[in-house]
Design a protein around this motif. Structure first.
Motif, PDB file in Angstrom:
ATOM      1  N   ALA A   1     -19.088   8.422  -5.767  1.00 33.24           N
ATOM      2  CA  ALA A   1     -18.819   9.533  -4.867  1.00 33.24           C
ATOM      3  C   ALA A   1     -18.017   8.977  -3.703  1.00 33.24           C
ATOM      4  N   PRO A   2     -17.140   9.804  -3.075  1.00 32.39           N
ATOM      5  CA  PRO A   2     -16.266   9.255  -2.035  1.00 32.39           C
ATOM      6  C   PRO A   2     -17.064   8.647  -0.894  1.00 32.39           C
ATOM      7  N   ASP A   3     -16.706   7.398  -0.589  1.00 34.08           N
ATOM      8  CA  ASP A   3     -17.289   6.688   0.548  1.00 34.08           C
ATOM      9  C   ASP A   3     -18.814   6.694   0.501  1.00 34.08           C
ATOM     10  N   GLY A   4     -19.382   6.543  -0.694  1.00 37.18           N
ATOM     11  CA  GLY A   4     -20.823   6.516  -0.806  1.00 37.18           C
ATOM     12  C   GLY A   4     -21.407   5.285  -0.159  1.00 37.18           C
ATOM     13  N   PRO A   5     -22.695   5.314   0.166  1.00 38.26           N
ATOM     14  CA  PRO A   5     -23.308   4.165   0.805  1.00 38.26           C
ATOM     15  C   PRO A   5     -23.449   3.015  -0.175  1.00 38.26           C
ATOM     16  N   GLY A   6     -23.779   1.856   0.318  1.00 39.52           N
ATOM     17  CA  GLY A   6     -23.928   0.675  -0.501  1.00 39.52           C
ATOM     18  C   GLY A   6     -22.979  -0.407  -0.059  1.00 39.52           C
ATOM     19  N   ARG A   7     -23.019  -1.490  -0.783  1.00 42.25           N
ATOM     20  CA  ARG A   7     -22.224  -2.654  -0.383  1.00 42.25           C
ATOM     21  C   ARG A   7     -20.966  -2.806  -1.215  1.00 42.25           C
ATOM     22  N   LEU A   8     -20.591  -1.803  -1.957  1.00 45.21           N
ATOM     23  CA  LEU A   8     -19.376  -1.883  -2.755  1.00 45.21           C
ATOM     24  C   LEU A   8     -18.179  -1.458  -1.926  1.00 45.21           C
ATOM     25  N   PRO A   9     -16.979  -1.968  -2.266  1.00 47.38           N
ATOM     26  CA  PRO A   9     -15.763  -1.509  -1.569  1.00 47.38           C
ATOM     27  C   PRO A   9     -15.556  -0.018  -1.787  1.00 47.38           C
ATOM     28  N   SER A  10     -14.958   0.606  -0.813  1.00 46.56           N
ATOM     29  CA  SER A  10     -14.657   2.028  -0.929  1.00 46.56           C
ATOM     30  C   SER A  10     -13.461   2.238  -1.835  1.00 46.56           C
ATOM     31  N   ALA A  11     -13.225   3.505  -2.182  1.00 38.41           N
ATOM     32  CA  ALA A  11     -12.076   3.832  -3.016  1.00 38.41           C
ATOM     33  C   ALA A  11     -10.781   3.421  -2.337  1.00 38.41           C
ATOM     34  N   ALA A  12     -10.667   3.634  -1.032  1.00 33.63           N
ATOM     35  CA  ALA A  12      -9.446   3.263  -0.322  1.00 33.63           C
ATOM     36  C   ALA A  12      -9.231   1.754  -0.353  1.00 33.63           C
ATOM     37  N   GLU A  13     -10.301   0.997  -0.198  1.00 35.98           N
ATOM     38  CA  GLU A  13     -10.156  -0.467  -0.249  1.00 35.98           C
ATOM     39  C   GLU A  13      -9.703  -0.926  -1.625  1.00 35.98           C
ATOM     40  N   ASP A  14     -10.268  -0.327  -2.675  1.00 38.68           N
ATOM     41  CA  ASP A  14      -9.842  -0.700  -4.027  1.00 38.68           C
ATOM     42  C   ASP A  14      -8.380  -0.347  -4.265  1.00 38.68           C
ATOM     43  N   GLU A  15      -7.945   0.806  -3.776  1.00 40.01           N
ATOM     44  CA  GLU A  15      -6.560   1.205  -3.993  1.00 40.01           C
ATOM     45  C   GLU A  15      -5.602   0.281  -3.248  1.00 40.01           C
ATOM     46  N   ARG A  16      -5.994  -0.160  -2.070  1.00 38.34           N
ATOM     47  CA  ARG A  16      -5.138  -1.114  -1.352  1.00 38.34           C
ATOM     48  C   ARG A  16      -5.033  -2.423  -2.127  1.00 38.34           C
ATOM     49  N   LEU A  17      -6.121  -2.842  -2.764  1.00 34.62           N
ATOM     50  CA  LEU A  17      -6.108  -4.084  -3.527  1.00 34.62           C
ATOM     51  C   LEU A  17      -5.237  -3.972  -4.777  1.00 34.62           C
ATOM     52  N   LEU A  18      -5.174  -2.771  -5.353  1.00 31.29           N
ATOM     53  CA  LEU A  18      -4.419  -2.572  -6.596  1.00 31.29           C
ATOM     54  C   LEU A  18      -2.974  -2.178  -6.363  1.00 31.29           C
ATOM     55  N   ARG A  19      -2.634  -1.872  -5.123  1.00 32.72           N
ATOM     56  CA  ARG A  19      -1.284  -1.399  -4.842  1.00 32.72           C
ATOM     57  C   ARG A  19      -0.269  -2.537  -5.008  1.00 32.72           C
ATOM     58  N   GLY A  20       0.852  -2.220  -5.627  1.00 28.73           N
ATOM     59  CA  GLY A  20       1.962  -3.164  -5.717  1.00 28.73           C
ATOM     60  C   GLY A  20       1.768  -4.299  -6.706  1.00 28.73           C
ATOM     61  N   LEU A  21       0.875  -4.162  -7.678  1.00 31.54           N
ATOM     62  CA  LEU A  21       0.681  -5.227  -8.657  1.00 31.54           C
ATOM     63  C   LEU A  21       1.934  -5.395  -9.521  1.00 31.54           C
ATOM     64  N   PRO A  22       2.308  -6.635  -9.841  1.00 30.91           N
ATOM     65  CA  PRO A  22       3.444  -6.823 -10.763  1.00 30.91           C
ATOM     66  C   PRO A  22       3.109  -6.270 -12.136  1.00 30.91           C
ATOM     67  N   LYS A  23       4.146  -5.925 -12.876  1.00 29.63           N
ATOM     68  CA  LYS A  23       3.936  -5.251 -14.150  1.00 29.63           C
ATOM     69  C   LYS A  23       5.024  -5.648 -15.135  1.00 29.63           C
ATOM     70  N   VAL A  24       4.649  -5.780 -16.382  1.00 34.21           N
ATOM     71  CA  VAL A  24       5.604  -6.065 -17.451  1.00 34.21           C
ATOM     72  C   VAL A  24       5.395  -5.048 -18.568  1.00 34.21           C
ATOM     73  N   ARG A  25       6.415  -4.890 -19.391  1.00 38.19           N
ATOM     74  CA  ARG A  25       6.294  -4.008 -20.548  1.00 38.19           C
ATOM     75  C   ARG A  25       5.678  -4.798 -21.691  1.00 38.19           C
ATOM     76  N   VAL A  26       4.668  -4.239 -22.318  1.00 39.74           N
ATOM     77  CA  VAL A  26       3.941  -4.954 -23.352  1.00 39.74           C
ATOM     78  C   VAL A  26       3.725  -4.070 -24.572  1.00 39.74           C
ATOM     79  N   GLU A  27       3.363  -4.702 -25.664  1.00 40.01           N
ATOM     80  CA  GLU A  27       2.944  -4.021 -26.881  1.00 40.01           C
ATOM     81  C   GLU A  27       1.547  -4.513 -27.237  1.00 40.01           C
ATOM     82  N   MET A  28       0.823  -3.720 -28.000  1.00 38.45           N
ATOM     83  CA  MET A  28      -0.555  -4.074 -28.329  1.00 38.45           C
ATOM     84  C   MET A  28      -0.875  -3.656 -29.749  1.00 38.45           C
ATOM     85  N   THR A  29      -1.719  -4.464 -30.417  1.00 36.82           N
ATOM     86  CA  THR A  29      -2.138  -4.157 -31.779  1.00 36.82           C
ATOM     87  C   THR A  29      -3.453  -4.859 -32.056  1.00 36.82           C
ATOM     88  N   TRP A  30      -4.042  -4.551 -33.213  1.00 34.66           N
ATOM     89  CA  TRP A  30      -5.197  -5.280 -33.721  1.00 34.66           C
ATOM     90  C   TRP A  30      -4.713  -6.383 -34.655  1.00 34.66           C
TER      91      TRP A  30
END
Length: 821
Positions: free
Chosen positions: A298-327
């Motif tokens: 739930a948004p900004d719920g209590p506890g010791r986990l990072p908030s949604a905003a903190e997680d989004e800041r951590l994930l922002r701007g990650l490098p990325k490559v084009r990939v393929e996947m299979t079994w």
């Protein structure tokens, strides 16, 4: 359960906190991970969640779903049983599994009847297949059981880890911690696997998830996630928030137990009603319901986990490559921790047995071991198995273990079934403890066209990929075996070494022997080779043309042979044309000598292989070799002389197939020189002597080379060159043996020490029977006296002893010729 990230859950003694190991594919089955754009809008949804753009918009308050985070040990049979049973109990409507979300479109294939674990998700960067990673699954992997439950129950299953497109572009964190090892040491164990078996595998299934969860909370206390680990856990939390917004009411997450504290704060868990365990107290796996109050999703719920905003800041701007996947198929051997897989287990075959054996695991295991030993014609009876079971159970009682584990059953196998012999114990270890299972993927699995063509060829030629190396003898006179040989040679050209050539048991040219072993890395090699074509033959042809473009003359000659063995008629004319161009311009005699033998061997195939153009090329090359050989032998040091000797032997064999008159005449002229290195001089004399083209007596030539006027080192080198064709000459020609003996006995102690290494190398190359015969001749002394200058040539024979044999021979010849001798 990726094979490359550095921090994570219960791994085994070789893993880090996540049991994952960093590094690229070349350093083991690990590396960054990758995926492919699915074309279903997932990338757009990710951007809407803030991963690519600004921070996530606040979400309205929603009912908190019932969340069960099942912290597991990767490839732990106890965890796998617990996950299976827990999912049957809570009946979620969404199952999230630790893994790359790009594989969501492939997860449905897990329900295909053609899918058989062990298998792995493979992600790679198109055009850079070396940037790849695997996520292996065995039948006893908890994540695989979660996927199987979802397929069986008809509920949605997704992967929730950091996208492979990001992780392949990131540098993996180094391995820092081993949680299993830490817990085992705290409990007084020196073997983490034994601790895990005693605590989890041998104490039933009811408290497995509780024990693992409580243990990881204790180990992770005070730990601060950083780098790739922090981003992975942030993405997991984002995935859970997204699932809550989509309205799922019961969500189950199967992930490494190391991540459990990062997904469920302590305040979100209700008190457990389960009875305490004497081994390690703990609550149930985190299960948060509406009564638990606002949770971390739930948004900004209590506890010791990072908030949604903190997680989004951590994930922002990650490098990325084009990939393929299979079994891709996987093996139990690649699940082992010793194979370089950080989240591996020491004994995957044993763990599979613990997961699949319904009851009496020790008895069933020892019965299988006895069956394997009987297949090898070892005398193992039912009485042996009974005594082995008793010994294993007795050892477990003495060692204070709740149930006999792998050390106990191994000791029982060694002592009772194998009689203390380590060799059959190693057989049981290889075939049972590690295991030889190779997985299978269904035909509907996305494959590069080259891989699909290879699969079709394997079926057509009835060549089933096997994980254990096996020897296969091919009779090239049979069309089926000829096709198999061509396929293996084509794959070798493509850098896919499914088969390794071995020395054939038969000396006929129509026989080949191969050792075949399929390894998961070959799937990556096929992806790398896919740039050359969509079929094995077309790809091998294109690869040969590419190799021929910058190859020298010897390399081109070797390519001709490989083209013929692989049957690449479209590549052969191009390579032959390159050889003609190179041979006309290359004036280096050594290059011509190195290329000629392969071309002459290829010429033996005749016009049916399209090699008619080789005749003129080989004749011209031999003529140029003969013209330039004498100058090329001037001023050679020891290493150069040894290299030239090897080249000369190859040319001599090739010239014999062409008619060697010109070649022998060239060697006869060179043999008159007195400035040749000893090794070359001796070898030329031996070639001429064997061809009966030596102008003077060989014994006199040897005596001259062994005279005291020559340095001992040169004499020893001459002897090495002369005798490199075999030592039977010294057995059958007493004069040569006497010459060698006289030279050796005449050396001073210092000179003998100097030439001893050369002599050992010369005589050590002879077969043992030849050495024994030479030794007997020397010990008898008669042959040496008979061969000495001025000696009686008949002194070594007794006419009286020979009379009976002579009469018998005369009688036989007389009868065969009608009495006429």
């Amino acid at each position: 359960m990726p094979a490359e990230i550095a921090a994570g859950a219960l791994s085994g003694p070789d893993g880090g906190p996540d049991g994952r190991q960093g590094g690229g594919l070349g350093g083991g089955l690990s590396g960054g991970r990758g995926g492919s754009r699915r074309g279903d809008g997932r990338d757009d949804r990710s951007r809407a969640e803030g991963g690519e753009g600004g921070p996530q918009e606040p979400v309205p308050d929603l009912p908190v779903p019932r969340l069960s985070v099942l912290g597991v040990r990767h490839h732990g049979p106890g965890s796998a049983r617990a996950v299976r049973d827990e999912l049957d109990r809570i009946r979620p409507d969404l199952v999230l599994v630790e893994g790359p979300p790009e594989a969501d479109g492939l997860v449905a294939l897990a329900a295909d009847p053609g899918m058989r674990p062990p298998v792995a998700l493979l992600a790679y960067v198109p055009g850079e297949p070396s940037r790849a990673a695997f996520w292996p699954f065995a039948e006893f992997s908890p994540e695989w059981q979660a996927i199987a439950y979802a397929a069986r129950a008809g509920v949605e299953v997704r992967f929730c880890d950091l996208p492979a497109a990001h992780s392949l572009a990131l540098d993996a964190d180094p391995v820092r911690r081993d949680p299993i090892g830490e817990l085992a040491r705290a409990a007084g164990y020196d073997d983490p696997e034994r601790w895990w078996e005693d605590l989890v595998e041998h104490r039933g299934e009811a408290r497995t998830l509780d024990v693992v969860a409580e243990a990881m909370r204790a180990v992770r206390e005070g730990h601060v996630a950083e780098g790739v680990e922090a981003r992975r856990e942030a993405y997991m939390r984002r995935t859970l928030r997204k699932a809550a917004r989509e309205g799922f009411s019961r969500i189950a997450v199967a992930c490494g137990a190391w991540h459990l504290p990062a997904l469920t704060p302590p305040t979100s868990a209700p008190p457990t009603s389960a009875p305490p365990t004497p081994a390690l107290p703990g609550g149930r796996a985190r299960e948060a319901g509406p009564a638990a109050g606002p949770g971390p999703y739930a948004p900004d719920g209590p506890g010791r986990l990072p908030s949604a905003a903190e997680d989004e800041r951590l994930l922002r701007g990650l490098p990325k490559v084009r990939v393929e996947m299979t079994w891709v198929p996987w093996t139990h051997g690649r699940l082992a921790a010793g194979a370089g897989y950080g989240a591996g287990v020491a004994a995957p075959g044993w763990y599979e047995h613990l997961f699949t054996a319904p009851d009496r695991p020790v008895e069933r295991w020892l019965a299988r071991a006895a069956a394997i030993l009987r297949e090898e014609d070892l005398p193992v009876s039912s009485a042996h198995v009974i005594e082995a079971v008793r010994l294993a159970e007795g050892l477990a009682a003495l060692r204070g273990r709740p149930l006999a584990g792998l050390p106990e059953v191994t000791d029982a196998v060694r002592a009772v079934l194998c009689g203390g012999d380590e060799l059959p114990v190693e057989l049981v270890q290889r075939r049972m403890v590690v295991g030889e299972r190779l997985g299978r993927v269904p035909d509907a699995t996305p494959m590069v066209p080259l891989r699909r063509d290879l699969r079709d060829e394997q079926r057509r030629l009835r060549m089933k990929p096997e994980v254990m190396a096996g020897e296969h003898d091919l009779d090239l006179r049979r069309p089926l075996d000829l096709g198999r040989s061509r396929l293996l040679h084509r794959l070798a050209l493509l850098g896919v070494p499914w088969g390794t050539p071995r020395r054939a048991r038969s000396k006929g040219s129509f026989k080949e022997s191969w050792s075949l072993e399929w390894r998961p890395e070959l799937d990556v090699a096929l992806i790398e080779a896919a740039v050359w074509g969509i079929t094995v033959e077309a790809a091998a042809t294109a690869r040969v043309r590419d190799l021929a473009g910058g190859a020298g003359l010897p390399e081109l000659a070797a390519l001709v042979e490989r083209c013929l063995l692989a049957h690449l008629p479209d590549a052969l004319p191009y390579v032959l044309g390159r050889i003609e161009d190179r041979a006309a311009l290359d004036g280096e005699v050594r290059h011509l000598m190195g290329a000629l033998p392969a071309l002459v061997r290829a010429r033996r195939y005749g016009d049916v292989r399209g090699t008619e153009g080789l005749t003129g090329v080989t004749e011209s090359m031999l003529a140029r070799i003969c013209a330039g050989l004498s100058p090329a032998l001037t001023g050679l040091d020891e290493d150069a002389a040894r290299e030239m000797t090897a080249l000369m032997d190859g040319v001599h064999t090739a010239a014999a197939l062409m008619g060697g008159g010109r070649w022998l005449a060239t060697l006869a002229g060179i043999a008159r020189r007195d400035d040749l290195p000893g090794l070359l001089d001796g070898r030329i004399v031996r070639i001429l002597f064997d061809a009966e083209a030596l102008e003077d007596d060989v014994a006199a030539r040897m005596a001259r080379s062994m005279s005291s006027g020559n340095p001992p080192a040169r004499s020893a080198a001459w002897m090495e060159g002369f005798l490199s064709g075999g030592g039977l000459l010294l057995v059958h020609d007493p004069r040569l043996l006497a010459t060698v003996d006289a030279w050796l006995t005449g050396l001073s102690p210092e000179a003998f020490v100097d030439v001893l290494p050369l002599l050992r190398r010369t005589f050590g190359a002879f077969p043992a029977p030849e050495r024994r015969m030479i030794g007997r001749r020397v010990r008898s002394g008669g042959a040496l006296r008979a061969g000495s200058p001025g000696g009686d040539e008949e002194a070594g024979y007794d006419d009286g002893l020979a009379a009976g044999a002579v009469r018998t021979v005369r009688d036989i010849l007389g009868r065969e010729t009608g009495g006429r001798l």
